[in-house]
Motif scaffolding. Sequence first.
Motif, PDB file in Angstrom:
ATOM      1  N   CYS A   1       7.782   5.955   0.003  1.00 11.86           N
ATOM      2  CA  CYS A   1       6.664   4.886  -0.311  1.00 11.86           C
ATOM      3  C   CYS A   1       7.102   3.474   0.756  1.00 11.86           C
ATOM      4  O   CYS A   1       7.990   3.209   1.014  1.00 11.86           O
ATOM      5  CB  CYS A   1       6.326   4.626  -1.646  1.00 11.86           C
TER       6      CYS A   1
ATOM      7  N   THR B   1       4.929  -0.987  -3.007  1.00 11.81           N
ATOM      8  CA  THR B   1       3.511  -0.293  -3.232  1.00 11.81           C
ATOM      9  C   THR B   1       3.877   1.177  -3.606  1.00 11.81           C
ATOM     10  O   THR B   1       5.088   1.412  -3.811  1.00 11.81           O
ATOM     11  CB  THR B   1       2.560  -0.175  -1.718  1.00 11.81           C
ATOM     12  N   ARG B   2       2.908   1.854  -4.087  1.00  4.42           N
ATOM     13  CA  ARG B   2       2.893   3.501  -4.390  1.00  4.42           C
ATOM     14  C   ARG B   2       2.309   3.935  -3.582  1.00  4.42           C
ATOM     15  O   ARG B   2       1.726   5.164  -3.699  1.00  4.42           O
ATOM     16  CB  ARG B   2       2.385   3.517  -5.854  1.00  4.42           C
ATOM     17  N   ILE B   3       1.958   3.552  -2.202  1.00  4.05           N
ATOM     18  CA  ILE B   3       1.682   4.307  -1.055  1.00  4.05           C
ATOM     19  C   ILE B   3       2.480   4.862  -0.393  1.00  4.05           C
ATOM     20  O   ILE B   3       3.609   4.590   0.200  1.00  4.05           O
ATOM     21  CB  ILE B   3       0.988   3.348  -0.029  1.00  4.05           C
TER      22      ILE B   3
ATOM     23  N   THR C   1       0.848   9.588   3.305  1.00  8.10           N
ATOM     24  CA  THR C   1      -0.416   9.241   3.299  1.00  8.10           C
ATOM     25  C   THR C   1      -0.774   8.531   4.634  1.00  8.10           C
ATOM     26  O   THR C   1      -1.635   8.653   5.138  1.00  8.10           O
ATOM     27  CB  THR C   1      -0.880   8.224   2.033  1.00  8.10           C
ATOM     28  N   VAL C   2      -0.032   7.482   4.776  1.00  9.97           N
ATOM     29  CA  VAL C   2      -0.216   6.802   6.092  1.00  9.97           C
ATOM     30  C   VAL C   2      -0.302   7.520   7.333  1.00  9.97           C
ATOM     31  O   VAL C   2      -1.298   7.466   8.195  1.00  9.97           O
ATOM     32  CB  VAL C   2       0.757   5.546   6.301  1.00  9.97           C
TER      33      VAL C   2
ATOM     34  N   TYR D   1      -6.238  -0.380   3.010  1.00  8.45           N
ATOM     35  CA  TYR D   1      -5.056  -0.624   2.035  1.00  8.45           C
ATOM     36  C   TYR D   1      -4.527  -2.064   2.567  1.00  8.45           C
ATOM     37  O   TYR D   1      -3.700  -2.311   3.060  1.00  8.45           O
ATOM     38  CB  TYR D   1      -4.133   0.373   2.518  1.00  8.45           C
TER      39      TYR D   1
ATOM     40  N   GLN E   1      -3.039  -4.004   0.854  1.00 11.35           N
ATOM     41  CA  GLN E   1      -1.718  -4.642   0.824  1.00 11.35           C
ATOM     42  C   GLN E   1      -0.641  -4.265   1.733  1.00 11.35           C
ATOM     43  O   GLN E   1       0.450  -4.484   1.536  1.00 11.35           O
ATOM     44  CB  GLN E   1      -1.294  -4.033  -0.583  1.00 11.35           C
ATOM     45  N   LEU E   2      -1.199  -3.370   2.723  1.00 17.65           N
ATOM     46  CA  LEU E   2      -0.260  -3.229   3.974  1.00 17.65           C
ATOM     47  C   LEU E   2      -0.329  -4.027   4.916  1.00 17.65           C
ATOM     48  O   LEU E   2      -1.261  -4.713   5.043  1.00 17.65           O
ATOM     49  CB  LEU E   2      -0.488  -1.594   4.573  1.00 17.65           C
TER      50      LEU E   2
END
Length: 76
Positions: free
Chosen positions: A18, A22-24, A28-29, A46, A48-49
């Motif tokens: 990740c 974050t929990r991304i 996903t990206v 997003y 927060q990125l």
Amino acid sequence: MSAERVVVDHRVMGGVPCIRGTRIPVATVVGLLAEGQGEADILLDYPQLALEDVRAALEFAAAAVSERQLPLRSTA
């Protein structure tokens, strides 16, 4: 760069790589990029990125793939 921005922690998302803080998931990206979304679109979706996070995810994915032997299919 990806080592500073991508983390693997068994306590976060079951150890899936990740973006730090974050929990991304990296997947996903990278998946969004593969679908044709631009960096600016991802950053809007997003907030927060940072741009460096998106690039680090791609760098991480490239390094992960380069470390494995992938079967090649012959075309007939």
